[in-house]
Design an enzyme around this catalytic site. Structure first.
Site, PDB file in Angstrom:
ATOM      1  N   HIS A  35      -9.964  -5.066   7.278  1.00 58.14           N
ATOM      2  CA  HIS A  35      -8.791  -5.745   7.849  1.00 58.14           C
ATOM      3  C   HIS A  35      -9.185  -6.780   8.909  1.00 58.14           C
ATOM      4  O   HIS A  35     -10.369  -7.014   9.139  1.00 58.14           O
ATOM      5  CB  HIS A  35      -7.817  -4.698   8.381  1.00 58.14           C
ATOM      6  CG  HIS A  35      -7.112  -3.965   7.268  1.00 58.14           C
ATOM      7  ND1 HIS A  35      -5.751  -3.791   7.209  1.00 58.14           N
ATOM      8  CD2 HIS A  35      -7.587  -3.386   6.141  1.00 58.14           C
ATOM      9  CE1 HIS A  35      -5.426  -3.144   6.114  1.00 58.14           C
ATOM     10  NE2 HIS A  35      -6.533  -2.867   5.445  1.00 58.14           N
ATOM     11  N   GLU A  95     -16.515  -9.631  -6.370  1.00 60.49           N
ATOM     12  CA  GLU A  95     -15.728  -8.386  -6.408  1.00 60.49           C
ATOM     13  C   GLU A  95     -14.233  -8.714  -6.483  1.00 60.49           C
ATOM     14  O   GLU A  95     -13.749  -9.597  -5.755  1.00 60.49           O
ATOM     15  CB  GLU A  95     -16.024  -7.565  -5.147  1.00 60.49           C
ATOM     16  CG  GLU A  95     -15.604  -6.119  -5.269  1.00 60.49           C
ATOM     17  CD  GLU A  95     -16.115  -5.260  -4.111  1.00 60.49           C
ATOM     18  OE1 GLU A  95     -16.639  -5.813  -3.125  1.00 60.49           O
ATOM     19  OE2 GLU A  95     -15.972  -4.022  -4.205  1.00 60.49           O
ATOM     20  N   ASN A 119      -1.598  15.691  14.852  1.00 58.48           N
ATOM     21  CA  ASN A 119      -2.715  15.203  15.659  1.00 58.48           C
ATOM     22  C   ASN A 119      -3.340  14.039  14.906  1.00 58.48           C
ATOM     23  O   ASN A 119      -4.122  14.232  13.973  1.00 58.48           O
ATOM     24  CB  ASN A 119      -3.757  16.284  15.922  1.00 58.48           C
ATOM     25  CG  ASN A 119      -4.909  15.727  16.753  1.00 58.48           C
ATOM     26  OD1 ASN A 119      -4.909  14.539  17.095  1.00 58.48           O
ATOM     27  ND2 ASN A 119      -5.884  16.549  17.056  1.00 58.48           N
ATOM     28  N   ARG A 133      -4.682  11.339  16.739  1.00 60.80           N
ATOM     29  CA  ARG A 133      -5.248  10.557  17.847  1.00 60.80           C
ATOM     30  C   ARG A 133      -6.493   9.792  17.393  1.00 60.80           C
ATOM     31  O   ARG A 133      -7.263  10.278  16.563  1.00 60.80           O
ATOM     32  CB  ARG A 133      -5.670  11.501  18.987  1.00 60.80           C
ATOM     33  CG  ARG A 133      -4.526  12.113  19.724  1.00 60.80           C
ATOM     34  CD  ARG A 133      -5.017  13.095  20.764  1.00 60.80           C
ATOM     35  NE  ARG A 133      -5.755  14.198  20.174  1.00 60.80           N
ATOM     36  CZ  ARG A 133      -5.888  15.395  20.738  1.00 60.80           C
ATOM     37  NH1 ARG A 133      -5.343  15.632  21.919  1.00 60.80           N
ATOM     38  NH2 ARG A 133      -6.576  16.346  20.147  1.00 60.80           N
ATOM     39  N   TRP A 177       0.868  -1.184   0.000  1.00 59.09           N
ATOM     40  CA  TRP A 177       0.000   0.000   0.000  1.00 59.09           C
ATOM     41  C   TRP A 177       0.905   1.234   0.000  1.00 59.09           C
ATOM     42  O   TRP A 177       1.885   1.301   0.751  1.00 59.09           O
ATOM     43  CB  TRP A 177      -0.919  -0.018   1.222  1.00 59.09           C
ATOM     44  CG  TRP A 177      -1.980   1.023   1.100  1.00 59.09           C
ATOM     45  CD1 TRP A 177      -2.096   2.168   1.831  1.00 59.09           C
ATOM     46  CD2 TRP A 177      -3.066   1.033   0.172  1.00 59.09           C
ATOM     47  NE1 TRP A 177      -3.188   2.891   1.399  1.00 59.09           N
ATOM     48  CE2 TRP A 177      -3.796   2.214   0.376  1.00 59.09           C
ATOM     49  CE3 TRP A 177      -3.475   0.151  -0.837  1.00 59.09           C
ATOM     50  CZ2 TRP A 177      -4.930   2.552  -0.367  1.00 59.09           C
ATOM     51  CZ3 TRP A 177      -4.600   0.485  -1.592  1.00 59.09           C
ATOM     52  CH2 TRP A 177      -5.313   1.666  -1.345  1.00 59.09           C
ATOM     53  N   HIS A 230       0.564  16.562  18.939  1.00 57.23           N
ATOM     54  CA  HIS A 230       1.096  17.927  19.042  1.00 57.23           C
ATOM     55  C   HIS A 230       2.491  18.072  19.649  1.00 57.23           C
ATOM     56  O   HIS A 230       2.984  19.184  19.777  1.00 57.23           O
ATOM     57  CB  HIS A 230       0.163  18.826  19.880  1.00 57.23           C
ATOM     58  CG  HIS A 230      -1.298  18.648  19.623  1.00 57.23           C
ATOM     59  ND1 HIS A 230      -1.980  19.354  18.667  1.00 57.23           N
ATOM     60  CD2 HIS A 230      -2.211  17.816  20.184  1.00 57.23           C
ATOM     61  CE1 HIS A 230      -3.260  18.980  18.660  1.00 57.23           C
ATOM     62  NE2 HIS A 230      -3.431  18.035  19.561  1.00 57.23           N
TER      63      HIS A 230
HETATM   64  C1  LIG Z   1       0.363  -2.829   3.765  1.00 53.91           C
HETATM   65  C2  LIG Z   1      -0.443  -1.646   4.195  1.00 53.91           C
HETATM   66  N1  LIG Z   1       0.172  -0.597   4.775  1.00 53.91           N
HETATM   67  C3  LIG Z   1      -0.512   0.477   5.188  1.00 53.91           C
HETATM   68  C4  LIG Z   1      -1.875   0.563   5.028  1.00 53.91           C
HETATM   69  C5  LIG Z   1      -2.599   1.800   5.477  1.00 53.91           C
HETATM   70  O1  LIG Z   1      -3.577   1.548   6.435  1.00 53.91           O
HETATM   71  P1  LIG Z   1      -4.872   2.515   6.551  1.00 53.91           P
HETATM   72  O2  LIG Z   1      -5.784   2.187   5.427  1.00 53.91           O
HETATM   73  O3  LIG Z   1      -5.452   2.163   7.880  1.00 53.91           O
HETATM   74  O4  LIG Z   1      -4.373   3.902   6.484  1.00 53.91           O
HETATM   75  C6  LIG Z   1      -2.573  -0.492   4.435  1.00 53.91           C
HETATM   76  C7  LIG Z   1      -4.027  -0.404   4.233  1.00 53.91           C
HETATM   77  O5  LIG Z   1      -4.678  -1.188   3.644  1.00 53.91           O
HETATM   78  C8  LIG Z   1      -1.837  -1.625   3.997  1.00 53.91           C
HETATM   79  O6  LIG Z   1      -2.454  -2.652   3.395  1.00 53.91           O
END
Ligand SMILES: Cc1ncc(COP(=O)(O)O)c(C=O)c1O
Length: 422
Positions: A217, A357, A273, A275, A117, A244
């Site tokens: 997830h 899908e 921020n 949180r 990602w 912060h």
């Molecule tokens: C390998 C990987 N890293 C980072 C992320 C980022 O996570 P988020 O979607 O919670 O920002 C994802 C999200 O699918 C991911 O698959």
């Protein structure tokens, strides 16, 4: 009104959905086999409502408790919740270059996966590090470790690893490479909650691990994420970067008083921020209870479908899991073989039309994304493994519910197409 859920949500949730649909004219889903399905029930909703009704919506005791329980599950003494997996990756990158740690300097090189990602890359780039792509093994979908070794150069200081689709990397070899070349290791476990290598949880091999609780997830907090690390001062830095740079958020550091400064508004570092809310943490606590059963069911479903696919192993297969790895199956990633007699595009169009899908394997070869034209460091030479995944890979959802009937129906859909082309 026609709600299409394979998983039977409990009655109170059904009633809420009916009510919501009356207000929002809920539309039935297009797919009978969707990428992801709701995994929360009345307990999560009540936990969120409880935070609303007690007027404690911002980060508070539920977040503390979720962090404590998550750390225990993930095998880590320190866990810091944030509002997404991307935010977890962001804070980790900024912790590496922070003057408090000096793990890395801006301009240092960090090796990153070519199939993942993209926020896993954006984070170190935003922190001023130079990323360089490593090729991906089309069998495991993880970093090609021969290419990782080959890419280590005089400026390389760190490796950002991903355990894609819940599949743990060969951590013996990764650790060996990092030790030999004195490289810092960080692990993106956003798709791998519950995965282990030789019995040790992913995210505990390197300096840090990041997790995502996005809707699809292993567990969901609507949006959400977590950082784990072993070290108290580093965990405090994450707490400052999360909010912060504010002293009151540190758990261990006891800042000295400064004359003329109100300690209630004291800042020890810079920070964002990012949180989480108490509603998300309440969700997380309930989801964590369900996680072992979810992961066991996902594994069972993956094994069930794998058995079906085995008969076509010459034309398509799921990813390869190493013998020492316990995969925490995130989805059903499928690679067509080079000999496959049909085109991927035709097969995906057929599946979509049949109500199944589909998605590419994450973002395919990231070096082929338009964004790379903006940043010269993202223009990498040959990445044949990532190209293979880009061209021949795709994935389907994998749901944490008993799904034999659905998987049989999925197999029938596959059968119809493959039968016609063979
Ligand atoms: C390998 C990987 N890293 C980072 C992320 C980022 O996570 P988020 O979607 O919670 O920002 C994802 C999200 O699918 C991911 O698959």
């Amino acid at each position: 009104m026609n709600l299409k859920y394979t998983y039977q949500l409990r009655e109170p949730v059904q009633a809420l959905l009916q009510e919501a649909s009356r207000i929002n004219s809920y539309k039935p889903q297009k797919y009978w086999y969707p990428l992801s399905m709701a995994t929360y029930d009345i307990e999560e909703i009540l936990a969120a409502v409880d935070s609303l009704c007690s007027f404690r919506t911002t980060m508070w005791e539920k977040t503390d408790e979720f962090e404590r329980q998550f750390g225990a599950f993930a095998g880590s003494p320190e866990a810091i919740m944030v509002n997404s997996g991307s935010s977890a990756d962001l804070l980790i990158a900024f912790a590496l270059i922070n003057p408090q740690t000096k793990f890395l300097n801006q301009g240092d090189e960090i090796l990153v996966p070519s199939v993942t990602w993209p926020t896993q890359l954006w984070s170190p780039m935003m922190a001023g590090l130079k990323v360089r792509f490593v090729d991906t093994d089309p069998n495991t979908l993880n970093m090609d470790l021969d290419d990782l070794e080959a890419k280590i150069g005089p400026k390389t200081r760190a490796v950002s690893l991903v355990h894609l689709m819940g599949n743990p990397c060969d951590m013996d070899r990764v650790i060996n490479i990092c030790q030999k070349h004195n490289l810092i290791l960080i692990e993106d476990c956003c798709e791998a909650l519950g995965a282990k290598f030789k019995g040790k949880a992913v995210g505990t091999f390197g300096l840090t691990g990041s997790f995502s609780f996005f809707f699809s997830h292993h567990i969901t907090t609507m949006e959400g994420g977590m950082i784990i690390c072993q070290d108290q001062p580093l965990s405090d830095l994450f707490r400052l970067l999360r909010a912060h740079g504010w002293a009151r958020n540190a758990k261990y550091a006891k800042p000295e008083s400064v004359e003329g400064l109100d300690p209630r508004y004291m800042f020890l570092n810079w920070g964002f921020n990012v949180r989480p809310t108490e509603l998300q943490a309440g969700f997380g606590l309930e989801q964590l209870r369900r996680l072992p059963a979810f992961n066991a069911q996902r594994l069972q479903n993956a094994v069930y479908f794998q058995k079906y696919l085995n008969r076509y192993s010459n034309i398509m297969r799921l990813m390869e899991v190493l013998p020492d790895a316990e995969c925490s199956w995130f989805a059903l990633p499928i690679m067509l073989s080079p000999e496959c007699p049909f085109k991927k595009e035709d097969f995906l169009a057929y599946l979509e039309e049949q109500g199944v899908e589909t998605r590419p394997i994450v973002a395919g070869n990231l070096a082929r994304q338009p964004v790379c034209r903006l940043y010269p460091e993202l223009q990498e030479g040959d990445l044949p493994g990532a190209d293979a995944i880009h061209e021949r890979g795709f994935y389907l959802g994998l749901h944490p519910f008993e799904a034999k009937k659905n998987l049989d129906r999925l197999a029938e859909v596959f059968e119809k197409f493959i039968g016609k082309t063979l």
